[in-house]
Motif scaffolding. Structure first.
Motif, short mmCIF file in Angstrom:
data_model
loop_
_atom_site.label_atom_id
_atom_site.label_comp_id
_atom_site.label_asym_id
_atom_site.label_seq_id
_atom_site.Cartn_x
_atom_site.Cartn_y
_atom_site.Cartn_z
N ALA A 1 0.85 -1.20 0.00
CA ALA A 1 0.00 0.00 0.00
C ALA A 1 0.88 1.25 0.00
O ALA A 1 0.63 2.21 -0.74
N ILE A 2 1.94 1.23 0.81
CA ILE A 2 2.87 2.37 0.87
C ILE A 2 3.56 2.52 -0.48
O ILE A 2 3.69 3.63 -1.02
N MET A 3 3.95 1.40 -1.05
CA MET A 3 4.66 1.42 -2.33
C MET A 3 3.78 1.97 -3.45
O MET A 3 4.20 2.84 -4.21
N LEU A 4 2.54 1.51 -3.52
CA LEU A 4 1.64 2.02 -4.56
C LEU A 4 1.40 3.51 -4.38
O LEU A 4 1.41 4.28 -5.34
N GLY A 5 1.22 3.92 -3.11
CA GLY A 5 1.00 5.34 -2.84
C GLY A 5 2.16 6.19 -3.33
O GLY A 5 1.97 7.21 -4.00
N ALA A 6 3.38 5.73 -3.03
CA ALA A 6 4.57 6.48 -3.45
C ALA A 6 4.64 6.54 -4.98
O ALA A 6 4.97 7.57 -5.56
N ARG A 7 4.30 5.43 -5.64
CA ARG A 7 4.35 5.39 -7.10
C ARG A 7 3.30 6.32 -7.72
O ARG A 7 3.55 6.99 -8.73
N MET A 8 2.11 6.35 -7.11
CA MET A 8 1.05 7.22 -7.63
C MET A 8 1.44 8.69 -7.51
O MET A 8 1.14 9.50 -8.39
N ILE A 9 2.10 9.04 -6.40
CA ILE A 9 2.57 10.42 -6.23
C ILE A 9 3.65 10.73 -7.27
O ILE A 9 3.61 11.75 -7.95
N LYS A 10 4.60 9.83 -7.40
CA LYS A 10 5.69 10.05 -8.35
C LYS A 10 5.18 10.19 -9.78
O LYS A 10 5.72 10.97 -10.56
N ALA A 11 4.14 9.42 -10.11
CA ALA A 11 3.58 9.46 -11.47
C ALA A 11 2.70 10.69 -11.67
O ALA A 11 2.18 10.92 -12.76
N GLY A 12 2.48 11.45 -10.61
CA GLY A 12 1.65 12.65 -10.72
C GLY A 12 0.16 12.35 -10.77
O GLY A 12 -0.65 13.22 -11.11
N LYS A 13 -0.21 11.12 -10.43
CA LYS A 13 -1.63 10.76 -10.48
C LYS A 13 -2.39 11.23 -9.24
O LYS A 13 -3.61 11.35 -9.26
N LEU A 14 -1.68 11.42 -8.15
CA LEU A 14 -2.28 11.94 -6.93
C LEU A 14 -1.35 13.00 -6.34
O LEU A 14 -0.14 12.95 -6.53
N ASP A 15 -1.94 13.97 -5.63
CA ASP A 15 -1.14 14.97 -4.92
C ASP A 15 -0.85 14.52 -3.50
O ASP A 15 0.13 14.90 -2.89
N ARG A 16 -1.79 13.73 -2.99
CA ARG A 16 -1.70 13.32 -1.59
C ARG A 16 -2.36 11.94 -1.48
O ARG A 16 -3.38 11.69 -2.14
N VAL A 17 -1.78 11.07 -0.68
CA VAL A 17 -2.39 9.74 -0.54
C VAL A 17 -2.18 9.24 0.88
O VAL A 17 -1.11 9.42 1.47
N ILE A 18 -3.23 8.66 1.41
CA ILE A 18 -3.17 8.11 2.76
C ILE A 18 -3.02 6.59 2.60
O ILE A 18 -3.83 5.96 1.92
N VAL A 19 -1.96 6.05 3.17
CA VAL A 19 -1.64 4.64 2.93
C VAL A 19 -1.45 3.91 4.25
O VAL A 19 -0.90 4.49 5.20
#
Lengths: 398, 352
Positions: free
Chosen positions: A166-184
């Motif tokens: 979950a932490i890994m996907l969150g970090a990837r989503m932020i890096k890809a610019g798909k999310l600005d903020r994510v709670i994991v």
């Protein structure tokens, strides 16, 4: 160059405390949360020890201000308690001020209620409200609704490595610019289902677990939940956020050896650690502390030790398994250990591995057994699960 | 986003989808609960393993091997699975023994195979694949979450991703959903669910796996454009989110030739689809598939599989059509799914 993805908030509940601060105090005072089980009436209660959160469901319901008609599983209660702390810690006032997602993890989900009302559900209608609390996505949806997150919400289950992913996907989503903020994060409560499952595998210890000890006797199951708030660099800058640490490296590899056992040479674990170092763009000798998976089963600790030797050679960094405090909290384990890794970085402190006496002869790794003060820049945290799932996260100092 | 393509597809379902992809021949499901048609497992799995694996694992392994064979792929860069309810059969079995035998006389096999990630793990074991392996378990967004991760993987530089969804019918778990009327009651009418006018869905099971690649091949089915998930959406904002999703991808409603809807015959929730059919999709060819696949948390995988077939063969099976509009050739397909007014998703595919 960016140090990774910024962590701006965290919240936790485990058998060593209902808040981040309580957990920290227990860690530095060497106070484990391992006890006899009280909340579940299992026939094994006198021959297992667990990391049980001593707050009752009823107390949580009051604390969260839920109506008596609620259909929260204990997993959802634990999740909501810790996610609220994380959001408060991150100082989030308006959840929809930027593109925010939620990624949670669980393995037990609402099994505590299903096993309790297994037959009575068919006779009386009052507990049927718990049927929709059975699937893994339920707790995630409950906390998403509580926080007002409507769009990107998902749940991961890769057994005992779930929340690392979950932490890994969150970090990837932020890096890809798909999310600005994510709670994991993730949550799992104790249940008869998991107690009996691990009992049949004969890996439950009758005493406090002893990670990395030559005479280790198996694991203690635990219950816990924790969440991190991850934010993009732009978001951090815009809101002038305090950064607690960074998720700088992550990797997921599969052992592809056996459904439950780890390979003798720790192939999956070795791959995960190596790939995570590569993502973090640091070398093995820059890791200052390893928060190991260290379940204290014969198989895991032998295999993980081998893998650590393969990656780090003769100079293994300071290492400990904090499962000697909390027990093995399954899908929540990786995120509670992420919180401990961040606390380690913030406080320049390595938390001890309790109950250790003798090193495993084949690998000869001696964990840290006293609270150790030293500067830390990078902490590596392992989480492995059934199905050969091996995940490694690297956290770096803010 | 990098261009990516669907280069292989595999489907196990209540239809003979492993041997015949002529959807036109599929029968309309008329039972409340329909099990998947068993493929010839021996063609895909070692005989010693067949007995040990639960239905979901077998279905998943078969769908994955068909997809990989089509894509001529031996070792994927990631194995990404979605399953709403996980390995219900083994989970139900272990749970029943705990309750019935008061936690005694238990054996580990069912527990070992009960974890949600068993399918992905068994596919990896079969291939001896050490790559990234993950399982999404978010109800009716499980398949779409897997797809989203696969797309992310390609954008990060991977070449071939195996992703898919699988759900199996566990007797006890299904009986729970029956108890709260998620399963249709009584006899389902001869013509199937579409005009049943009753609450609940007809339940089934299946597995759909796909190979998402960064290169186009002679066997490519479709170009994958994008997917978006929305956990909860007020009904009045669905259209707004749709337009937003399309515009991010430089599409307009008028670019969509065919829309594939997750209509499942539940009178309480099909209105969400029919509202869109009468408004935003008024001039779009509309089709649906759950009268052939039944409902399960990852049934949208069957819809995705259908879309791939349509784009490749340029043929729309009559038994799927919901209106008279015909748009040929079919260039762009939008898939919209939701379950019980939650777990909304949009998926966009184009012909190659």
């Amino acid at each position: 160059m960016s140090k990774g993805v910024a962590i701006t908030g965290m919240g936790i509940i485990s058998s060593i405390g209902n808040t981040v601060e309580e957990n920290y105090q227990s860690l530095i005072s060497k106070t484990p949360g391992i006890s006899r089980i009280e909340s579940i009436d299992t026939i094994h209660k006198n021959n297992i020890k667990v990391g049980e959160v001593k707050t009752s469901n009823q107390e949580f319901i009051q604390q969260l201000g839920l109506p008596q008609s609620n259909n929260y599983s204990r997993t959802a209660l634990l999740a909501e308690i810790s996610v609220l702390e994380a959001v408060e810690n991150a100082g989030i006032k308006d959840m929809n001020s930027c593109k925010t997602g939620l990624i949670s993890a669980t393995s037990v989900a609402g099994m505590d209620k299903t096993e309790k009302y297994y037959y009575s559900l068919f006779e009386e209608s009052q507990n049927r409200k718990y049927i929709t609390a059975h699937p893994a996505g339920d707790a995630t949806t409950k906390i998403a609704n509580r926080l007002g997150i409507t769009d990107f919400v998902t749940t991961i289950s890769t057994a005992c490595s779930s929340s690392a992913n979950a932490i890994m996907l969150g970090a990837r989503m932020i890096k890809a610019g798909k999310l600005d903020r994510v709670i994991v994060g993730g949550a799992d409560c104790l249940s008869k289902f998991t107690i009996n499952g691990f009992k049949t595998l004969m890996i439950l210890s009758e005493d406090n677990c002893r990670p990395f000890d030559a005479d280790r006797t198996g694991l203690n199951l635990g219950e816990a939940a924790a969440f991190l708030v991850l934010e993009s660099d732009a978001q951090v800058k815009k809101c002038n956020k305090e950064i607690l640490g960074y998720v700088s490296g992550y990797a997921n590899a599969n052992d592809a050896f056996h459904q439950t056992a780890s390979s003798e040479n720790g192939e999956g674990a070795t791959l995960a650690m190596t790939k995570a170092l590569k993502i973090a763009n640091i070398s093995a000798n820059e890791i200052d502390y390893i928060n190991a998976h260290g379940t204290a089963t014969n198989n895991n600790d032998a295999s993980e030790s081998k893998a650590i030797r393969r990656v780090f050679g003769d100079t293994v960094p300071d290492l400990s398994s904090t499962k000697s405090y909390t027990g093995h909290t399954l899908a929540a384990a990786a995120v509670i250990e992420a919180v401990y890794s961040i606390l380690a970085l913030q406080n320049a402190t390595v938390f001890p591995n309790l109950n250790f006496k003798t090193a495993i002869p084949e690998t000869n790794i001696t964990p840290v057994t006293e609270v150790l003060k030293k500067d830390l820049n990078h902490v590596l945290s392992n989480s492995f699960g059934f199905g050969g799932n091996c995940s490694t996260l690297i956290f770096s100092k803010a | 986003m990098k261009d990516c393509y669907i280069n292989g597809i595999g489907c196990v379902s209540a239809q003979d989808s492993t041997v015949d992809s002529a959807i036109e021949n599929y029968r309309v499901l008329t039972d409340r609960i329909t099990h998947a048609r068993k493929p010839n497992y021996r063609d895909y799995i070692k005989p010693a393993m067949i007995r040990r694996m639960s239905t979901g694992v077998k279905m998943g392994v078969v769908a994955a091997s068909i997809a990989m064979k089509e894509a001529e792929l031996e070792n994927p860069d990631a194995i990404i699975s979605g399953t709403g309810l996980g390995c219900s059969i083994d989970s139900d079995k272990f749970l029943k023994k705990i309750v019935d035998n008061n936690e005694q006389f238990l054996t580990p096999t069912a527990f070992i195979q009960s974890t949600h990630n068993t399918v992905g793990a068994q596919v990896a074991l079969g291939l001896r694949c050490n790559a990234y392996n993950i399982t999404y378990v978010h109800n009716a967004l499980s398949f779409e979450s897997a797809m989203l991760d696969a797309q992310l993987m390609i954008s990060e530089g991977a070449s071939n991703i195996l992703f898919g969804g699988v759900d199996e019918l566990g007797d006890y778990t299904t009986s729970l959903f029956d108890l709260i009327d998620h399963v249709k009651k009584g006899e389902v009418i001869e013509n199937g669910i579409l005009n049943s006018n009753t609450k609940g869905a007809i339940f089934s099971e299946g597995a759909q796996f796909f190979v998402l690649a960064d290169n186009i091949s002679d066997n490519s089915y479709a170009k994958f454009i994008d997917v978006a998930i929305y956990n909860v959406l007020p009904q009045n904002s669905i259209e707004e989110k749709l337009v937003q999703f399309l515009s991010v991808n430089n599409f307009e409603i008028s670019d969509i030739d065919v829309v594939i809807l997750g209509t499942n015959g539940d009178v309480n929730f099909d209105g969400i689809y029919s509202d869109l059919q009468e408004s935003v999709f008024k001039s779009t060819q509309q089709i649906c598939y759950k009268h052939l696949s039944g409902e399960y948390n990852t049934a949208s995988g069957f819809g995705f599989w259908t879309a791939c077939n349509i784009l490749k063969n340029q043929l729309i099976p009559k038994n799927l059509m919901l209106n008279e509009i015909k748009n040929v050739p079919v260039k762009n397909i939008l898939i919209y799914n939701q379950y019980r007014s939650e777990n909304h998703s949009f998926t966009l595919l184009s012909s190659c």
